[in-house]
Design a protein around this motif. Sequence first.
Motif, PDB file in Angstrom:
ATOM      1  N   ILE A   1       0.532  -1.324   0.033  1.00 28.27           N
ATOM      2  CA  ILE A   1       0.100  -0.081   0.091  1.00 28.27           C
ATOM      3  C   ILE A   1       0.935   1.128   0.149  1.00 28.27           C
ATOM      4  O   ILE A   1       0.633   2.155  -0.764  1.00 28.27           O
ATOM      5  N   ASP A   2       2.044   1.129   0.834  1.00 29.58           N
ATOM      6  CA  ASP A   2       2.765   2.266   0.953  1.00 29.58           C
ATOM      7  C   ASP A   2       3.493   2.472  -0.255  1.00 29.58           C
ATOM      8  O   ASP A   2       3.996   3.734  -0.427  1.00 29.58           O
ATOM      9  N   ASN A   3       3.638   1.486  -1.002  1.00 29.47           N
ATOM     10  CA  ASN A   3       4.336   1.628  -2.374  1.00 29.47           C
ATOM     11  C   ASN A   3       3.466   1.366  -3.512  1.00 29.47           C
ATOM     12  O   ASN A   3       4.089   0.781  -4.543  1.00 29.47           O
ATOM     13  N   LEU A   4       2.474   1.781  -3.429  1.00 30.64           N
ATOM     14  CA  LEU A   4       1.466   1.439  -4.521  1.00 30.64           C
ATOM     15  C   LEU A   4       1.801   1.842  -6.149  1.00 30.64           C
ATOM     16  O   LEU A   4       1.692   0.977  -7.016  1.00 30.64           O
ATOM     17  N   ASP A   5       2.344   3.105  -6.018  1.00 31.42           N
ATOM     18  CA  ASP A   5       2.608   3.671  -7.382  1.00 31.42           C
ATOM     19  C   ASP A   5       4.085   2.909  -8.309  1.00 31.42           C
ATOM     20  O   ASP A   5       3.654   2.411  -9.374  1.00 31.42           O
ATOM     21  N   SER A   6       4.792   2.541  -7.281  1.00 30.69           N
ATOM     22  CA  SER A   6       5.956   1.616  -7.733  1.00 30.69           C
ATOM     23  C   SER A   6       5.433   0.280  -8.011  1.00 30.69           C
ATOM     24  O   SER A   6       5.663  -0.274  -8.972  1.00 30.69           O
ATOM     25  N   PHE A   7       4.490  -0.242  -7.127  1.00 33.40           N
ATOM     26  CA  PHE A   7       4.177  -1.605  -7.581  1.00 33.40           C
ATOM     27  C   PHE A   7       3.334  -1.720  -8.829  1.00 33.40           C
ATOM     28  O   PHE A   7       3.629  -2.584  -9.588  1.00 33.40           O
ATOM     29  N   THR A   8       2.245  -0.715  -8.760  1.00 31.24           N
ATOM     30  CA  THR A   8       1.416  -0.631 -10.150  1.00 31.24           C
ATOM     31  C   THR A   8       2.294  -0.787 -11.410  1.00 31.24           C
ATOM     32  O   THR A   8       2.132  -1.287 -12.220  1.00 31.24           O
ATOM     33  N   ASN A   9       3.214   0.324 -11.518  1.00 29.79           N
ATOM     34  CA  ASN A   9       4.152   0.624 -12.540  1.00 29.79           C
ATOM     35  C   ASN A   9       4.935  -0.671 -13.026  1.00 29.79           C
ATOM     36  O   ASN A   9       5.094  -0.864 -14.179  1.00 29.79           O
ATOM     37  N   GLN A  10       5.521  -1.384 -12.017  1.00 28.57           N
ATOM     38  CA  GLN A  10       6.084  -2.599 -12.315  1.00 28.57           C
ATOM     39  C   GLN A  10       5.226  -3.776 -12.683  1.00 28.57           C
ATOM     40  O   GLN A  10       5.600  -4.458 -13.729  1.00 28.57           O
ATOM     41  N   VAL A  11       3.945  -3.761 -11.857  1.00 27.44           N
ATOM     42  CA  VAL A  11       3.076  -4.895 -12.566  1.00 27.44           C
ATOM     43  C   VAL A  11       2.616  -4.547 -14.295  1.00 27.44           C
ATOM     44  O   VAL A  11       2.552  -5.344 -15.182  1.00 27.44           O
ATOM     45  N   ILE A  12       2.362  -3.123 -14.260  1.00 25.15           N
ATOM     46  CA  ILE A  12       2.030  -2.904 -15.917  1.00 25.15           C
ATOM     47  C   ILE A  12       3.141  -3.251 -16.902  1.00 25.15           C
ATOM     48  O   ILE A  12       3.120  -3.669 -17.920  1.00 25.15           O
ATOM     49  N   TYR A  13       4.656  -2.760 -16.411  1.00 29.17           N
ATOM     50  CA  TYR A  13       5.406  -3.022 -17.192  1.00 29.17           C
ATOM     51  C   TYR A  13       5.854  -4.595 -17.573  1.00 29.17           C
ATOM     52  O   TYR A  13       5.973  -4.887 -18.583  1.00 29.17           O
ATOM     53  N   ARG A  14       5.592  -5.253 -16.432  1.00 29.21           N
ATOM     54  CA  ARG A  14       5.787  -7.069 -16.677  1.00 29.21           C
ATOM     55  C   ARG A  14       4.790  -7.465 -17.567  1.00 29.21           C
ATOM     56  O   ARG A  14       5.063  -8.190 -18.361  1.00 29.21           O
ATOM     57  N   ASN A  15       3.348  -7.092 -17.272  1.00 28.50           N
ATOM     58  CA  ASN A  15       2.320  -7.233 -18.463  1.00 28.50           C
ATOM     59  C   ASN A  15       2.560  -6.916 -19.766  1.00 28.50           C
ATOM     60  O   ASN A  15       2.531  -7.729 -20.650  1.00 28.50           O
ATOM     61  N   HIS A  16       3.256  -5.633 -19.919  1.00 29.11           N
ATOM     62  CA  HIS A  16       3.535  -5.305 -21.191  1.00 29.11           C
ATOM     63  C   HIS A  16       4.776  -6.115 -21.796  1.00 29.11           C
ATOM     64  O   HIS A  16       4.678  -6.630 -23.011  1.00 29.11           O
ATOM     65  N   ILE A  17       5.567  -6.610 -20.945  1.00 30.02           N
ATOM     66  CA  ILE A  17       6.661  -7.582 -21.719  1.00 30.02           C
ATOM     67  C   ILE A  17       5.992  -8.969 -21.929  1.00 30.02           C
ATOM     68  O   ILE A  17       6.544  -9.460 -23.044  1.00 30.02           O
ATOM     69  N   LEU A  18       5.419  -9.420 -21.053  1.00 27.08           N
ATOM     70  CA  LEU A  18       4.592 -10.675 -21.216  1.00 27.08           C
ATOM     71  C   LEU A  18       3.869 -10.476 -22.645  1.00 27.08           C
ATOM     72  O   LEU A  18       3.950 -11.859 -23.413  1.00 27.08           O
ATOM     73  N   ARG A  19       3.091  -9.612 -22.865  1.00 25.68           N
ATOM     74  CA  ARG A  19       2.276  -9.361 -24.089  1.00 25.68           C
ATOM     75  C   ARG A  19       3.160  -9.153 -25.259  1.00 25.68           C
ATOM     76  O   ARG A  19       2.901  -9.831 -26.483  1.00 25.68           O
ATOM     77  N   ARG A  20       4.358  -8.737 -25.255  1.00 23.77           N
ATOM     78  CA  ARG A  20       5.253  -8.510 -26.406  1.00 23.77           C
ATOM     79  C   ARG A  20       5.577  -9.935 -26.560  1.00 23.77           C
ATOM     80  O   ARG A  20       5.845 -10.146 -27.872  1.00 23.77           O
ATOM     81  N   THR A  21       6.260 -10.739 -25.676  1.00 21.77           N
ATOM     82  CA  THR A  21       6.597 -12.037 -25.569  1.00 21.77           C
ATOM     83  C   THR A  21       5.693 -12.993 -26.478  1.00 21.77           C
ATOM     84  O   THR A  21       5.968 -13.715 -27.162  1.00 21.77           O
ATOM     85  N   GLU A  22       4.368 -12.940 -26.066  1.00 20.65           N
ATOM     86  CA  GLU A  22       3.156 -13.495 -26.559  1.00 20.65           C
ATOM     87  C   GLU A  22       3.145 -13.398 -28.030  1.00 20.65           C
ATOM     88  O   GLU A  22       2.921 -14.193 -28.861  1.00 20.65           O
ATOM     89  N   LEU A  23       3.263 -12.116 -28.292  1.00 14.38           N
ATOM     90  CA  LEU A  23       3.030 -11.737 -29.941  1.00 14.38           C
ATOM     91  C   LEU A  23       4.406 -12.103 -30.696  1.00 14.38           C
ATOM     92  O   LEU A  23       3.909 -12.624 -32.187  1.00 14.38           O
TER      93      LEU A  23
END
Length: 280
Positions: free
Chosen positions: A232-254
Amino acid sequence: MSSISNVTVVIPCHNDGAYIMEALNSILNQTLKADKIIIIDDGSDITTKKVLEKIICENVEVVFQVNKGVCKARNKGISLAKTKYILNLDADDYFEPTFIEKAVKYLDANKGVGVVGCFYKTLKNNKIEKEIIKPLGGGVSNFLVKSNGLGNSLFRKICWEQVSGYDEEMVHGYEDWEFWISILKNGWQMHIIQEPLFTYRIKKISRDRVAVKNYDLELREYIFKKHKQLFIDNLDSFTNQVIYRNHILRRTELKTKMSLDYRLGCLILAPLRFLKRIVS
Protein backbone atom coordinates in the motif's frame (compact mmCIF):
# COMPACT_ATOMS: atom_id res chain seq x y z
CA MET A 1 42.47 -7.96 4.75
CA SER A 2 42.36 -9.94 7.99
CA SER A 3 42.29 -13.71 7.64
CA ILE A 4 39.31 -13.73 10.04
CA SER A 5 36.27 -13.43 7.81
CA ASN A 6 33.56 -13.43 10.52
CA VAL A 7 31.52 -15.60 8.12
CA THR A 8 29.57 -18.79 8.73
CA VAL A 9 28.37 -20.63 5.64
CA VAL A 10 25.11 -22.53 6.06
CA ILE A 11 24.40 -25.32 3.55
CA PRO A 12 21.04 -27.11 3.79
CA CYS A 13 21.23 -30.50 2.09
CA HIS A 14 18.40 -32.80 1.07
CA ASN A 15 19.31 -35.71 -1.21
CA ASP A 16 22.09 -33.73 -2.90
CA GLY A 17 24.88 -36.23 -2.37
CA ALA A 18 25.89 -35.92 -6.02
CA TYR A 19 26.57 -32.19 -5.69
CA ILE A 20 27.38 -31.38 -2.06
CA MET A 21 31.14 -31.83 -2.39
CA GLU A 22 31.31 -29.36 -5.29
CA ALA A 23 29.38 -26.84 -3.20
CA LEU A 24 31.56 -27.45 -0.15
CA ASN A 25 34.82 -27.25 -2.11
CA SER A 26 33.75 -23.91 -3.59
CA ILE A 27 33.72 -22.59 -0.01
CA LEU A 28 36.89 -24.33 1.13
CA ASN A 29 38.71 -22.80 -1.87
CA GLN A 30 37.69 -19.19 -1.16
CA THR A 31 40.44 -16.56 -1.10
CA LEU A 32 39.01 -15.45 2.26
CA LYS A 33 38.15 -18.51 4.31
CA ALA A 34 34.88 -18.89 6.19
CA ASP A 35 35.33 -19.26 9.94
CA LYS A 36 32.73 -22.04 10.00
CA ILE A 37 30.75 -24.18 7.57
CA ILE A 38 27.56 -25.79 8.85
CA ILE A 39 25.86 -28.41 6.71
CA ILE A 40 22.31 -29.23 7.78
CA ASP A 41 21.28 -32.62 6.46
CA ASP A 42 17.51 -32.32 6.16
CA GLY A 43 16.46 -35.96 6.25
CA SER A 44 18.43 -37.08 3.18
CA ASP A 45 18.50 -40.57 1.72
CA ILE A 46 21.19 -43.06 2.73
CA THR A 47 23.34 -42.27 -0.33
CA THR A 48 23.66 -38.60 0.64
CA LYS A 49 24.19 -39.46 4.31
CA LYS A 50 27.14 -41.68 3.39
CA VAL A 51 28.74 -38.79 1.48
CA LEU A 52 28.23 -36.41 4.41
CA GLU A 53 29.58 -38.88 6.95
CA LYS A 54 32.89 -38.96 5.08
CA ILE A 55 33.44 -35.20 5.42
CA ILE A 56 36.27 -34.59 7.86
CA CYS A 57 37.39 -30.97 8.04
CA GLU A 58 38.30 -28.87 11.06
CA ASN A 59 35.84 -26.04 10.45
CA VAL A 60 33.01 -28.09 8.91
CA GLU A 61 30.15 -29.31 11.08
CA VAL A 62 27.47 -31.65 9.74
CA VAL A 63 24.15 -31.67 11.60
CA PHE A 64 21.64 -34.42 10.88
CA GLN A 65 17.90 -33.91 11.38
CA VAL A 66 14.64 -35.40 10.17
CA ASN A 67 13.17 -33.70 7.12
CA LYS A 68 11.73 -30.34 8.19
CA GLY A 69 12.14 -28.24 5.04
CA VAL A 70 14.72 -25.73 3.85
CA CYS A 71 13.51 -22.83 6.02
CA LYS A 72 13.86 -24.77 9.26
CA ALA A 73 17.19 -26.17 8.07
CA ARG A 74 18.55 -22.70 7.35
CA ASN A 75 17.22 -21.27 10.61
CA LYS A 76 18.81 -24.15 12.51
CA GLY A 77 22.19 -23.57 10.89
CA ILE A 78 22.09 -19.81 11.38
CA SER A 79 21.06 -20.19 15.02
CA LEU A 80 24.25 -22.19 15.59
CA ALA A 81 26.46 -19.54 13.96
CA LYS A 82 28.58 -17.29 16.16
CA THR A 83 29.79 -14.92 13.43
CA LYS A 84 28.57 -11.50 12.32
CA TYR A 85 27.96 -12.57 8.73
CA ILE A 86 26.03 -15.50 7.25
CA LEU A 87 26.37 -16.94 3.76
CA ASN A 88 23.64 -19.20 2.41
CA LEU A 89 24.53 -21.85 -0.13
CA ASP A 90 22.23 -24.48 -1.57
CA ALA A 91 23.89 -27.88 -1.75
CA ASP A 92 23.69 -28.13 -5.55
CA ASP A 93 25.16 -24.70 -6.36
CA TYR A 94 28.60 -23.12 -5.95
CA PHE A 95 30.54 -19.85 -5.65
CA GLU A 96 33.62 -18.57 -7.42
CA PRO A 97 36.72 -18.29 -5.15
CA THR A 98 36.62 -14.52 -4.60
CA PHE A 99 32.99 -14.09 -3.55
CA ILE A 100 33.42 -14.10 0.23
CA GLU A 101 36.40 -11.75 0.11
CA LYS A 102 34.60 -9.21 -2.08
CA ALA A 103 31.29 -9.47 -0.23
CA VAL A 104 32.83 -9.12 3.24
CA LYS A 105 34.88 -6.13 2.12
CA TYR A 106 31.71 -4.39 0.94
CA LEU A 107 29.72 -5.14 4.09
CA ASP A 108 32.58 -3.96 6.29
CA ALA A 109 32.72 -0.64 4.44
CA ASN A 110 28.98 0.02 4.05
CA LYS A 111 27.01 -0.08 7.28
CA GLY A 112 23.65 0.55 5.59
CA VAL A 113 23.97 -2.54 3.42
CA GLY A 114 22.53 -5.70 4.95
CA VAL A 115 22.94 -8.14 2.08
CA VAL A 116 25.49 -8.68 -0.69
CA GLY A 117 24.78 -10.85 -3.74
CA CYS A 118 26.23 -10.98 -7.23
CA PHE A 119 25.57 -11.64 -10.89
CA TYR A 120 25.36 -15.34 -11.70
CA LYS A 121 25.30 -17.97 -14.39
CA THR A 122 23.21 -21.10 -14.74
CA LEU A 123 24.37 -24.68 -15.18
CA LYS A 124 22.10 -26.87 -17.29
CA ASN A 125 22.83 -30.41 -18.45
CA ASN A 126 26.38 -30.03 -17.09
CA LYS A 127 26.98 -27.02 -19.31
CA ILE A 128 27.38 -23.39 -18.25
CA GLU A 129 24.87 -21.20 -20.10
CA LYS A 130 26.24 -18.06 -21.79
CA GLU A 131 23.69 -15.66 -20.32
CA ILE A 132 24.72 -13.74 -17.20
CA ILE A 133 21.77 -13.12 -14.85
CA LYS A 134 21.91 -9.61 -13.38
CA PRO A 135 19.64 -9.05 -10.37
CA LEU A 136 19.17 -5.40 -9.40
CA GLY A 137 19.36 -5.58 -5.63
CA GLY A 138 18.78 -2.15 -4.09
CA GLY A 139 15.92 -1.30 -1.77
CA VAL A 140 12.61 -2.95 -1.01
CA SER A 141 10.80 -1.21 -3.88
CA ASN A 142 12.76 -3.43 -6.30
CA PHE A 143 11.29 -6.55 -4.68
CA LEU A 144 7.56 -5.85 -4.88
CA VAL A 145 6.81 -7.87 -8.02
CA LYS A 146 9.68 -10.36 -8.06
CA SER A 147 12.84 -11.20 -6.16
CA ASN A 148 15.56 -8.95 -7.53
CA GLY A 149 18.24 -10.64 -5.51
CA LEU A 150 20.09 -13.90 -5.21
CA GLY A 151 18.91 -16.46 -2.66
CA ASN A 152 22.50 -17.47 -1.96
CA SER A 153 23.91 -14.23 -0.59
CA LEU A 154 25.98 -12.90 2.32
CA PHE A 155 24.01 -11.06 5.00
CA ARG A 156 24.37 -9.70 8.50
CA LYS A 157 23.15 -12.06 11.19
CA ILE A 158 21.44 -9.11 12.86
CA CYS A 159 19.19 -8.83 9.79
CA TRP A 160 18.10 -12.43 10.30
CA GLU A 161 17.46 -11.73 13.99
CA GLN A 162 15.39 -8.62 13.25
CA VAL A 163 12.94 -10.56 11.04
CA SER A 164 12.89 -13.72 13.19
CA GLY A 165 14.57 -15.77 10.49
CA TYR A 166 13.12 -17.44 7.44
CA ASP A 167 9.35 -17.85 7.46
CA GLU A 168 8.91 -21.55 8.22
CA GLU A 169 5.33 -21.47 6.91
CA MET A 170 6.71 -21.11 3.38
CA VAL A 171 7.30 -24.81 2.79
CA HIS A 172 6.56 -24.68 -0.96
CA GLY A 173 9.11 -22.02 -1.97
CA TYR A 174 9.69 -18.27 -2.53
CA GLU A 175 11.12 -18.07 1.01
CA ASP A 176 14.20 -16.19 -0.25
CA TRP A 177 12.05 -13.49 -1.84
CA GLU A 178 10.00 -13.05 1.34
CA PHE A 179 13.15 -13.04 3.48
CA TRP A 180 14.70 -10.22 1.45
CA ILE A 181 11.48 -8.21 1.60
CA SER A 182 11.38 -8.58 5.38
CA ILE A 183 14.98 -7.40 5.71
CA LEU A 184 14.89 -4.57 3.18
CA LYS A 185 11.67 -3.02 4.47
CA ASN A 186 13.59 -2.32 7.68
CA GLY A 187 15.72 0.15 5.72
CA TRP A 188 18.58 -2.10 4.68
CA GLN A 189 19.96 -2.19 1.15
CA MET A 190 21.12 -5.13 -0.97
CA HIS A 191 24.31 -4.66 -2.96
CA ILE A 192 24.98 -6.72 -6.08
CA ILE A 193 28.59 -7.38 -7.08
CA GLN A 194 28.55 -6.92 -10.84
CA GLU A 195 30.49 -10.09 -11.60
CA PRO A 196 29.18 -13.63 -12.17
CA LEU A 197 30.58 -15.14 -8.97
CA PHE A 198 27.89 -17.77 -8.48
CA THR A 199 26.54 -20.72 -10.46
CA TYR A 200 22.94 -21.88 -10.11
CA ARG A 201 22.22 -25.45 -11.16
CA ILE A 202 19.02 -26.03 -13.18
CA LYS A 203 17.61 -29.52 -12.66
CA LYS A 204 14.70 -31.24 -14.41
CA ILE A 205 12.92 -31.59 -11.11
CA SER A 206 13.61 -28.97 -8.48
CA ARG A 207 11.83 -27.21 -5.66
CA ASP A 208 11.97 -23.90 -7.53
CA ARG A 209 10.32 -25.36 -10.63
CA VAL A 210 7.60 -27.04 -8.58
CA ALA A 211 6.94 -23.75 -6.79
CA VAL A 212 6.48 -21.83 -10.05
CA LYS A 213 4.32 -24.54 -11.63
CA ASN A 214 2.07 -25.46 -8.71
CA TYR A 215 2.19 -22.78 -6.02
CA ASP A 216 2.97 -19.43 -7.69
CA LEU A 217 -0.40 -17.77 -7.06
CA GLU A 218 -0.68 -19.14 -3.53
CA LEU A 219 2.80 -17.96 -2.56
CA ARG A 220 2.38 -14.51 -4.10
CA GLU A 221 -0.87 -14.05 -2.21
CA TYR A 222 0.83 -15.09 1.01
CA ILE A 223 3.64 -12.57 0.53
CA PHE A 224 1.16 -9.81 -0.37
CA LYS A 225 -1.02 -10.43 2.68
CA LYS A 226 1.96 -10.66 5.03
CA HIS A 227 3.42 -7.38 3.76
CA LYS A 228 0.18 -5.69 2.72
CA GLN A 229 1.01 -2.32 4.25
CA LEU A 230 4.31 -2.27 2.37
CA PHE A 231 2.50 -2.72 -0.94
CA ILE A 232 0.00 0.00 0.00
CA ASP A 233 2.80 2.40 0.93
CA ASN A 234 4.52 1.69 -2.41
CA LEU A 235 1.37 1.48 -4.54
CA ASP A 236 2.63 3.64 -7.43
CA SER A 237 5.89 1.70 -7.75
CA PHE A 238 4.10 -1.63 -7.44
CA THR A 239 1.50 -0.68 -10.06
CA ASN A 240 4.11 0.59 -12.52
CA GLN A 241 6.11 -2.63 -12.20
CA VAL A 242 3.03 -4.80 -12.73
CA ILE A 243 2.08 -2.80 -15.85
CA TYR A 244 5.61 -3.08 -17.22
CA ARG A 245 5.81 -6.84 -16.62
CA ASN A 246 2.43 -7.31 -18.29
CA HIS A 247 3.69 -5.27 -21.26
CA ILE A 248 6.76 -7.52 -21.59
CA LEU A 249 4.62 -10.65 -21.36
CA ARG A 250 2.29 -9.38 -24.10
CA ARG A 251 5.23 -8.58 -26.38
CA THR A 252 6.71 -12.02 -25.77
CA GLU A 253 3.36 -13.63 -26.54
CA LEU A 254 3.04 -11.66 -29.77
CA LYS A 255 6.59 -12.53 -30.79
CA THR A 256 5.86 -16.20 -30.20
CA LYS A 257 2.72 -16.06 -32.32
CA MET A 258 4.62 -14.42 -35.16
CA SER A 259 7.44 -16.96 -35.07
CA LEU A 260 7.91 -19.39 -37.95
CA ASP A 261 7.44 -22.45 -35.74
CA TYR A 262 4.13 -21.14 -34.43
CA ARG A 263 2.82 -20.36 -37.92
CA LEU A 264 3.91 -23.75 -39.22
CA GLY A 265 2.15 -25.39 -36.29
CA CYS A 266 -1.04 -23.52 -37.12
CA LEU A 267 -0.85 -24.63 -40.76
CA ILE A 268 -0.34 -28.27 -39.74
CA LEU A 269 -3.24 -28.19 -37.29
CA ALA A 270 -5.62 -26.29 -39.56
CA PRO A 271 -6.94 -29.43 -41.38
CA LEU A 272 -7.55 -31.13 -38.06
CA ARG A 273 -9.50 -28.16 -36.77
CA PHE A 274 -11.54 -28.14 -40.00
CA LEU A 275 -12.40 -31.83 -39.60
CA LYS A 276 -13.35 -31.25 -35.98
CA ARG A 277 -15.83 -28.54 -36.99
CA ILE A 278 -17.38 -30.81 -39.64
CA VAL A 279 -17.75 -33.72 -37.19
CA SER A 280 -19.21 -31.45 -34.55
